[in-house]
Every structure is written in structure tokens, then in C-alpha cells.
Motif scaffolding. Structure first.
Motif, PDB file in Angstrom:
ATOM      1  N   ASN A  35       0.827  -1.203   0.000  1.00 25.21           N
ATOM      2  CA  ASN A  35       0.000   0.000   0.000  1.00 25.21           C
ATOM      3  C   ASN A  35       0.864   1.255   0.000  1.00 25.21           C
ATOM      4  O   ASN A  35       0.545   2.237  -0.678  1.00 25.21           O
ATOM      5  N   PHE A  36       1.971   1.240   0.747  1.00 27.86           N
ATOM      6  CA  PHE A  36       2.909   2.364   0.782  1.00 27.86           C
ATOM      7  C   PHE A  36       3.426   2.673  -0.629  1.00 27.86           C
ATOM      8  O   PHE A  36       3.461   3.820  -1.060  1.00 27.86           O
ATOM      9  N   VAL A  37       3.802   1.633  -1.362  1.00 23.83           N
ATOM     10  CA  VAL A  37       4.319   1.819  -2.728  1.00 23.83           C
ATOM     11  C   VAL A  37       3.181   2.229  -3.667  1.00 23.83           C
ATOM     12  O   VAL A  37       3.330   3.147  -4.478  1.00 23.83           O
ATOM     13  N   ALA A  38       2.034   1.582  -3.554  1.00 22.11           N
ATOM     14  CA  ALA A  38       0.904   1.848  -4.452  1.00 22.11           C
ATOM     15  C   ALA A  38       0.418   3.287  -4.359  1.00 22.11           C
ATOM     16  O   ALA A  38       0.075   3.896  -5.368  1.00 22.11           O
ATOM     17  N   GLN A  39       0.403   3.841  -3.152  1.00 15.30           N
ATOM     18  CA  GLN A  39      -0.050   5.224  -2.983  1.00 15.30           C
ATOM     19  C   GLN A  39       0.820   6.192  -3.773  1.00 15.30           C
ATOM     20  O   GLN A  39       0.343   7.210  -4.258  1.00 15.30           O
TER      21      GLN A  39
END
Length: 103
Positions: free
Chosen positions: A61-65
Motif C-alpha cells: 500500500n505504501f508503494v501503491a499510494q
């Protein structure tokens, strides 16, 4: 810790590569990415010994954001998507410091 772009891979190929890397590396946090048709596919995996500190769902999620998306999944493996491939190199580069903070 590994963060890599696999050119031309689909989500099945990313999952297979993730499984092989987790088996080989034993203690790891891995993020793999692919870009197809202007869309980003991400998969994160965390070895069993690190799940207490690093969760794959939070990592992906950190990367996707950063690439205009979101995702989630289990503590040991998670998937995400995004819509901005231009930000992917920077997003992958940020994985190392994020993981180091958790450890």
C-alpha cells in the motif's frame, strides 16, 4: 530487501517470482512491479520471520499510494495496482528506507 521492476510480467508471473525469491532468500521483504498498458501492478512478499515487524499489505500500500493506487492482502503477500508508471522508479527506491524503519 529487494524492490524490482520486471518488464513485461503479468500478475501471475509476479506471484511466481515472489514465491521463488521468498524460498531462496529465506529472510526478506520483496516488492516486485510490472507496467502494462499504462497500469502498474505491484506485489509484496515478506518472509515468515519478519511478519511481526513488516506486513506485506502495508508495504504494498505504501508503494501503491506513490503510483496513484492502493492495495492490500495478507501479512506475507499482498497485491496492488496503480495508474502512474512515471512515479514507479522513485516508489521502488523508497522501499528500502520504509523497511529499515520497520526493522
Amino acid at each position: 530487501m529487494l524492490a524490482a521492476l520486471l518488464d513485461g510480467a503479468d500478475s501471475k508471473a509476479l506471484r511466481e517470482a515472489m514465491d521463488k525469491l521468498k524460498d531462496k532468500l529465506k529472510s526478506c521483504a520483496v516488492v516486485l512491479a510490472a507496467v502494462e498498458g499504462g497500469k502498474v501492478t505491484l506485489i509484496a512478499g515478506v518472509s515468515a520471520n519478519l511478519i511481526g515487524k513488516v506486513k506485506a499489505g502495508e508495504l504494498v500500500n505504501f508503494v501503491a499510494q506513490q503510483v496513484g493506487g492502493k492495495g492490500g492482502g495478507r501479512p506475507d503477500m499482498a497485491q496492488a495496482g496503480g495508474t502512474d508508471p512515471s512515479k514507479l522508479p522513485q516508489a521502488l527506491a523508497s522501499v528500502k528506507s520504509w523497511v529499515e524503519q520497520k526493522l
